[in-house]
Design an enzyme around this catalytic site. Sequence first.
Site, mmCIF file in Angstrom:
data_model
loop_
_atom_site.group_PDB
_atom_site.id
_atom_site.type_symbol
_atom_site.label_atom_id
_atom_site.label_comp_id
_atom_site.label_asym_id
_atom_site.label_seq_id
_atom_site.Cartn_x
_atom_site.Cartn_y
_atom_site.Cartn_z
ATOM 1 N N SER A 22 0.829 -1.215 0.000
ATOM 2 C CA SER A 22 0.000 0.000 0.000
ATOM 3 C C SER A 22 0.856 1.255 0.000
ATOM 4 O O SER A 22 0.339 2.361 0.090
ATOM 5 C CB SER A 22 -0.925 -0.007 1.221
ATOM 6 O OG SER A 22 -0.178 -0.195 2.412
ATOM 7 N N ASN A 109 -1.595 -2.487 13.134
ATOM 8 C CA ASN A 109 -3.049 -2.321 13.165
ATOM 9 C C ASN A 109 -3.463 -1.064 13.923
ATOM 10 O O ASN A 109 -4.333 -0.318 13.468
ATOM 11 C CB ASN A 109 -3.720 -3.559 13.765
ATOM 12 C CG ASN A 109 -3.468 -4.803 12.921
ATOM 13 O OD1 ASN A 109 -2.928 -4.699 11.818
ATOM 14 N ND2 ASN A 109 -3.837 -5.968 13.433
ATOM 15 N N THR A 154 -40.807 26.098 -8.837
ATOM 16 C CA THR A 154 -41.082 24.732 -8.377
ATOM 17 C C THR A 154 -41.343 23.950 -9.654
ATOM 18 O O THR A 154 -41.894 24.516 -10.610
ATOM 19 C CB THR A 154 -42.315 24.638 -7.447
ATOM 20 O OG1 THR A 154 -43.455 25.086 -8.180
ATOM 21 C CG2 THR A 154 -42.169 25.474 -6.186
ATOM 22 N N HIS A 155 -40.945 22.713 -9.705
ATOM 23 C CA HIS A 155 -41.058 21.893 -10.927
ATOM 24 C C HIS A 155 -40.363 22.569 -12.117
ATOM 25 O O HIS A 155 -40.764 22.355 -13.260
ATOM 26 C CB HIS A 155 -42.524 21.621 -11.294
ATOM 27 C CG HIS A 155 -43.369 21.200 -10.126
ATOM 28 N ND1 HIS A 155 -43.490 19.889 -9.728
ATOM 29 C CD2 HIS A 155 -44.105 21.930 -9.253
ATOM 30 C CE1 HIS A 155 -44.278 19.827 -8.669
ATOM 31 N NE2 HIS A 155 -44.662 21.062 -8.360
ATOM 32 N N SER A 276 -15.460 25.421 -27.592
ATOM 33 C CA SER A 276 -15.658 24.162 -28.298
ATOM 34 C C SER A 276 -14.620 24.083 -29.411
ATOM 35 O O SER A 276 -14.199 25.102 -29.953
ATOM 36 C CB SER A 276 -17.076 24.151 -28.883
ATOM 37 O OG SER A 276 -17.112 23.329 -30.031
ATOM 38 N N LYS A 282 -19.466 28.801 -28.924
ATOM 39 C CA LYS A 282 -19.717 28.173 -27.635
ATOM 40 C C LYS A 282 -18.850 28.709 -26.500
ATOM 41 O O LYS A 282 -17.678 29.013 -26.669
ATOM 42 C CB LYS A 282 -19.469 26.655 -27.737
ATOM 43 C CG LYS A 282 -20.482 25.901 -28.558
ATOM 44 C CD LYS A 282 -21.865 25.833 -27.939
ATOM 45 C CE LYS A 282 -21.943 24.839 -26.813
ATOM 46 N NZ LYS A 282 -21.839 23.462 -27.294
ATOM 47 N N ASN A 284 -18.596 27.155 -22.735
ATOM 48 C CA ASN A 284 -19.175 26.054 -21.964
ATOM 49 C C ASN A 284 -18.841 26.121 -20.469
ATOM 50 O O ASN A 284 -17.723 26.461 -20.104
ATOM 51 C CB ASN A 284 -18.668 24.710 -22.510
ATOM 52 C CG ASN A 284 -19.124 24.464 -23.927
ATOM 53 O OD1 ASN A 284 -20.184 24.932 -24.340
ATOM 54 N ND2 ASN A 284 -18.318 23.752 -24.692
ATOM 55 N N GLU A 289 -19.977 21.441 -14.753
ATOM 56 C CA GLU A 289 -20.348 20.091 -15.199
ATOM 57 C C GLU A 289 -19.430 19.041 -14.574
ATOM 58 O O GLU A 289 -19.876 17.965 -14.169
ATOM 59 C CB GLU A 289 -20.282 20.000 -16.731
ATOM 60 C CG GLU A 289 -21.389 20.801 -17.380
ATOM 61 C CD GLU A 289 -21.227 20.916 -18.886
ATOM 62 O OE1 GLU A 289 -20.737 19.972 -19.516
ATOM 63 O OE2 GLU A 289 -21.601 21.969 -19.424
ATOM 64 N N GLN A 321 -7.341 -2.163 4.208
ATOM 65 C CA GLN A 321 -6.318 -1.365 3.534
ATOM 66 C C GLN A 321 -6.935 -0.557 2.375
ATOM 67 O O GLN A 321 -6.402 0.460 1.969
ATOM 68 C CB GLN A 321 -5.211 -2.298 3.005
ATOM 69 C CG GLN A 321 -4.108 -1.608 2.247
ATOM 70 C CD GLN A 321 -2.887 -2.495 2.086
ATOM 71 O OE1 GLN A 321 -2.152 -2.734 3.048
ATOM 72 N NE2 GLN A 321 -2.676 -3.001 0.896
ATOM 73 N N LYS A 324 -8.121 3.597 2.306
ATOM 74 C CA LYS A 324 -7.358 4.825 2.074
ATOM 75 C C LYS A 324 -7.626 5.463 0.727
ATOM 76 O O LYS A 324 -7.936 6.648 0.645
ATOM 77 C CB LYS A 324 -5.861 4.558 2.278
ATOM 78 C CG LYS A 324 -5.515 4.429 3.746
ATOM 79 C CD LYS A 324 -4.139 3.922 3.946
ATOM 80 C CE LYS A 324 -4.003 2.599 4.658
ATOM 81 N NZ LYS A 324 -5.143 1.792 4.974
HETATM 82 N N1 ARG Z 1 -1.094 -1.410 5.183
HETATM 83 C C1 ARG Z 1 -2.009 -1.908 6.153
HETATM 84 C C2 ARG Z 1 -3.346 -1.205 6.010
HETATM 85 O O1 ARG Z 1 -3.387 -0.190 5.385
HETATM 86 C C3 ARG Z 1 -1.479 -1.685 7.521
HETATM 87 C C4 ARG Z 1 -1.937 -2.659 8.530
HETATM 88 C C5 ARG Z 1 -1.396 -4.002 8.212
HETATM 89 N N2 ARG Z 1 -1.702 -4.962 9.247
HETATM 90 C C6 ARG Z 1 -1.630 -6.270 9.042
HETATM 91 N N3 ARG Z 1 -1.958 -7.007 10.033
HETATM 92 N N4 ARG Z 1 -1.281 -6.780 7.874
HETATM 93 O O2 ARG Z 1 -4.362 -1.626 6.499
#
Ligand code: ARG
Length: 462
Positions: A22, A109, A154-155, A276, A282, A284, A289, A321, A324
């Site tokens: 990661s 963790n 409205t509408h 455009s 145009k 835009n 959008e 994981q 993120k």
């Molecule tokens: N890269 C992991 C995550 O984002 C970190 C935690 C990993 N823990 C494990 N027991 N493999 O969740």
Amino acid sequence: MAMWAGRFSKEIDPAVNDFNSSVSFDSRMYRQDIKGSVAHAVMLGEQGIIDKTESERIVSGLEGILDDIESGKLAFDPNAEDIHMFVEQVLTERLGDTGKRLHTARSRNDQVALDIKYYLKDECDEIMRLTYELIETLITTAEQHYDTVMPGYTHLQRAQPVTFAHHIMAYAQMLTRDLGRLSDCKKRMDTMPLGSCALAGTTYPLNRKRTAELLGFGDITYNSLDGVSDRDHCIELASAISILMMHLSRFSEEMIMWCSWEFKFIELDDAYSTGSSIMPQKKNPDVTELIRGKTGRVYGDLMTLLSMMKNLPLAYNKDMQEDKEAIFDACDTVKLCLSTFTPMFSTMTVLKENMRKAAARGFINATDCADYLVKKGMPFRDAYKITGTLVARCIKLDTTLEELPLAEYKKLSPVFEEDVYKAISLDECVMNRNVDGGPAPEAVARQIERLRSVLGGFEIGD
Ligand code: ARG
């Protein structure tokens, strides 16, 4: 060699390593990761769990790593499993055995749980700051348009007259509720999970409150299983951002309509519009959008997070994981949208005359005409019917209620007198809606004053 190599007799397959890693996306939390480690090491030293001098060496080693990352001297290793492993590995390379003591009474963790909360607390502040700026811009614009009459709909049918000030203050109200949601969300994520360790806490005599204090967290988490496996804060933030994006998207949709030749209520600055490649005439509204489009993407992030969590047994699972990229994307997207929307809005031209023309053409004073009769003693339903007949008559004669001769009015009710024209004049219709929350200039000024005091109550960190 992986840090967990002791248990294994083979190196990890390179493809699995890539799949598992990661670091390409969690490296953006390097500052939070290092600061979290500094606080942990300080606390371990204070508690006598590791030697004071070793704690100090770890702290300065970590500070060196932070400086080197920020100056570009140290690059993230793409083969590292994650940012936590990377920092620990570099520390150990630099300090030898002392570096290996940092991970005492800690797990990735609780480390990752800390890093995300720590990172997202700042993101909440930044999103709140940008939202606040937009609200300020809306208020400043509203103050210039207390008497810019426009049709309210409205509408998508012209309904009753409002002012441009009133219309955009509706968005200021929505965005202020968004601020409230972001601020609540930040409060709930202000609990420090370190010390939960892998899942079951630790036998070491940690001082978790001290770690929280060092990191500027208001409190600690009170259940180790929850501490490492809760991702509510990501989901809650993604929800708050989704609602905020929904507001921006609605606003964008209106701006897109207002720019069209059919409305022509506003004109965007050239710097915030595009042309455009084939149609030379145009101009835009691409920015609005794109905001409307990106709203779908943020909803997707929220769904990713909700679906990812829905059947995970306690406590940590690697699925998590995936949190993120989704929450980072939601944060990045909303920040980008807000910081583009605000200057686009403040540089646009408001075409007041076109708004007024549209308001004059849509019989939007018909309710006021009926109310005129009611104020003279007629029951509302009768007044409603007479006004409807008058509107039909105007359509037939291709005229407006303002221009219809008094004789035509009198044919339908003798109650009508010359003063009906004043009662149905657009300015009068708006001016008389002075109820709290109404579009009358005075009512909008009161609305703004109240909103300003609500806004003053928000604490946004820097
Ligand atoms: N890269 C992991 C995550 O984002 C970190 C935690 C990993 N823990 C494990 N027991 N493999 O969740």
